[in-house]
Scaffold this active site. Structure first.
Site, short mmCIF file in Angstrom:
data_model
loop_
_atom_site.label_atom_id
_atom_site.label_comp_id
_atom_site.label_asym_id
_atom_site.label_seq_id
_atom_site.Cartn_x
_atom_site.Cartn_y
_atom_site.Cartn_z
N HIS A 1 -18.97 1.69 6.61
CA HIS A 1 -18.40 1.20 7.86
C HIS A 1 -18.83 2.08 9.02
CE1 HIS A 1 -14.75 0.64 10.62
NE2 HIS A 1 -15.48 -0.45 10.70
N TYR B 1 22.73 13.65 14.53
CA TYR B 1 21.91 14.31 15.54
C TYR B 1 22.52 15.62 16.03
CZ TYR B 1 19.43 9.89 15.47
OH TYR B 1 18.72 8.79 15.06
N CYS C 1 11.73 11.65 18.55
CA CYS C 1 12.87 11.50 17.66
C CYS C 1 13.32 12.87 17.18
CB CYS C 1 12.47 10.64 16.47
SG CYS C 1 13.78 10.40 15.26
N HIS D 1 -16.15 -6.24 16.77
CA HIS D 1 -16.16 -6.93 15.47
C HIS D 1 -16.31 -8.44 15.60
CE1 HIS D 1 -14.19 -3.09 14.30
NE2 HIS D 1 -14.86 -3.27 13.19
N ARG E 1 11.92 3.48 16.76
CA ARG E 1 13.13 4.03 16.13
C ARG E 1 14.29 3.11 16.44
NH1 ARG E 1 16.56 5.06 12.98
NH2 ARG E 1 17.65 7.05 12.72
#
Length: 596
Positions: free
Chosen positions: A152, A436, A298, A176, A251
């Site tokens: 490739h 958290y 996050c 492509h 998230r």
């Protein structure tokens, strides 16, 4: 002697070179002249720093750097002649080679057509590696491209589509969409996708609360399907200063709500019993529009590294639960003032609570809160965002309105915003009170008291290596290695330095930082306390002689001289949050590309 660099080949020329090489290897160059030319083309297209996970765009950039360092102007005409000669010689050789194989191919094609099978998507998904085979689908057909991966032209970037559809992947690379590429693909067809799986995409099961979730890009690494949580391949992060929305980490805590923008309403309560209700149109027209480029991360980013020390509870995030975007919307401060906020409110209020429109089966909504002084500060830059990277918010990122709290953990950047309340107390939601939060490594689930720790707001200094990936191979002939990554610090603190080591931390060198896509170091720093966006960084260094393996390490420093801890164990915690130890990857050095 003065060395003058020749102009680098264009992306199209590089692609052509690689396609010739791929075609030649596939068809077979049977005479010595063709083999010699193949070797010359191979040398011209070698990448200065081989990374098994590099993208086509970064690969092109590396090709150009390698070319500039290797060839003088005397090669310019030789290169042009070589390209023309290569095409002629290979075409001549391949013509005769193909003629000899034509009859055989007809037989094989007939046999192959008879052997085509029907596959389920589940079966296709099992083939996502070179060990298990690499299968992809395209327009309802199934292809086994395992043998093609090595040929490739874009390197093994094609593995990002393994086990899934090529259409979304090819949408990123328009090159492509050419007839000869489709012809190459057709040679690898092994069957068709089942009719049931073709229809599944359109089939919605009303009993499934996640049935109306939006489509996502297949390149994302999924950590949880319901609710959907996923991160992009790390190398994508360092390709662009602004993360494209489709690759921005996802998230979600609950199903993505379907919100009608025409009937959307935002309820804002500053004084008890007095509610300001705003439509989306009012939010856009009544208040000035502002834009802020800010990184969201996050709290669990890099949790997988804590899992290696001791198992934690939480999604097994890698290093890519962080992204950077330009957000457009209304300042939260302006809306609070319109709803009746005055300085005397701060005498009793301490927090601003946010409530989303996403809810679980019991009707409980996602909620969080931030300190009042962050919300009302002129320099806080908190937005009620309705745009992301110049377009309306995607569904996964909070359409039609979300909170963007620059410098603050992602969990407080509530999406699908429905309600804002100024309060003396923090949000009572589970995610504010019992999640958290960080704890000592000695605290376990039997002894933890969530009330004993403050909710995470600002995040600590962070950096990570996006390329090369852990386990990558670099060849000695490359002579150099290029290391890329990101760095960011919470609270608006600016990253001022990133140190990189190739020997596990024994010696260090300083990386080049950039805070735009201009490709050069930016001289202007953000205003003090308002460095909301990450910095991308890069180091190119010679390979240490005799080394068989590199342990590459990075650590960042912000303008408060906060620095990352060197190991994970001292910061381990039962929820696996705030993981920011030195990031380490190991790469192997091989002497020759033909070495097994």
């Amino acid at each position: 002697m003065v060395s003058v660099r020749a102009p680098p080949p264009s992306s199209a020329e590089l692609f052509t070179l690689r396609m010739w090489k791929a075609a030649a290897f596939k068809q077979g160059a049977e005479n010595i002249n063709a083999m010699l030319l193949l070797r010359r083309i191979h040398n011209l297209t070698r990448v200065g720093s081989l990374n098994t996970h590099s993208s086509s765009s970064s690969s092109s950039s590396d090709d150009q750097r390698s070319y500039q360092h290797t060839y003088s102007p005397s090669w310019t005409h030789a290169l042009a002649g070589l390209l023309a000669g290569t095409a002629t010689v290979l075409a001549y050789g391949l013509y005769h080679h193909n003629a000899e194989r034509a009859e055989t191919r007809k037989v094989k094609t007939t046999e192959k057509a008879a052997a085509l099978s029907i596959f389920s998507q589940e079966e296709v998904t099992k083939h996502r590696s070179l060990e298990d085979g690499v299968w992809v689908t395209y327009r309802g057909s199934v292809y086994d491209i395992t043998e093609f991966v090595a040929m490739h032209p874009g390197g093994d970037k094609i593995l990002l589509a393994a086990g899934g559809a090529l259409e979304p992947f090819w949408a990123l690379y328009a090159v492509h969409n050419q007839e000869h590429i489709l012809k190459i693909l057709s040679e690898y067809k092994i069957g068709d996708l089942s009719a049931e799986d073709l229809k599944k995409q359109q089939t919605i099961k009303s009993s499934d609360p996640y049935s109306s979730d939006p489509d996502r890009h297949p390149v994302l690494h999924i950590n949880s399907l319901k609710p959907f949580n996923a991160e992009p391949p790390p190398e994508i992060l360092s390709e662009s200063y602004i993360t494209p929305s489709v690759f921005f980490f996802k998230r979600n805590h609950l199903p993505v709500p379907r919100v009608d923008p025409a009937s959307y309403q935002l309820h804002v309560e500053v004084l008890p019993g007095k509610v300001l209700t705003l439509s989306l149109e009012e939010l856009k027209t009544r208040f000035p529009k502002h834009t802020v480029t800010a990184t969201l991360q996050c709290a669990g980013n890099r949790r997988s590294e804590m899992n290696k020390v001791k198992q934690v509870k939480g999604l097994n995030w890698g290093i890519a639960a962080i992204s950077n975007a330009t957000w457009g919307g209304t300042k939260l401060r302006d809306v609070l003032l319109a709803a009746g906020y005055e300085p005397n409110v701060a005498q009793w209020a301490r927090h601003v609570q946010f409530e989303g429109l996403d809810r679980d089966v019991t009707g409980t909504t996602y909620g969080a809160s931030i300190p009042l002084n962050k919300a009302v500060s002129e320099e806080g830059d908190v937005l009620l965002a309705y745009e992301m990277n110049g377009e309306e918010l995607p569904a996964d990122h909070g359409f039609p309105v979300r909170v963007v709290v620059p410098g603050t953990v992602g969990a407080r950047n509530v999406k699908w915003l429905g309600k804002i309340t100024v309060s003396a107390e923090e949000s009572r939601s589970h995610w504010q009170q019992n999640d958290y939060k960080g704890f000592s490594p000695g605290t376990d689930w039997d002894t933890v008291d969530f009330k004993s720790a403050p909710a995470i707001q600002e995040l600590p200094i962070q950096s990570a290596i996006t390329t090369p990936a852990d386990g990558a191979v670099i060849y000695r002939s490359a002579e150099k290695v290029t290391v890329n990554g990101y760095a960011w610090s919470g609270g608006g603190r600016e990253v001022v330095r990133v140190d990189v080591s190739l020997d596990g931390g024994k010696t260090w060198q300083v990386a080049q930082l950039r805070s735009s896509d201009k490709g050069q170091h930016d001289k202007l720093s953000p205003q003090p306390g308002r460095a909301w966006a990450w910095k991308l960084w890069e180091v190119t260094a010679p390979l240490p002689p005799e080394a068989q393996e590199l342990e590459i390490v990075c650590k960042a420093v912000d303008n408060s001289y906060n620095v990352q801890p060197d190991t994970v164990a001292p910061i381990w915690n039962l929820r696996g949050v705030l993981s920011n130890a030195w990031h380490r990857v190991k790469v192997e050095i091989k002497e020759d590309q033909n070495e097994e």
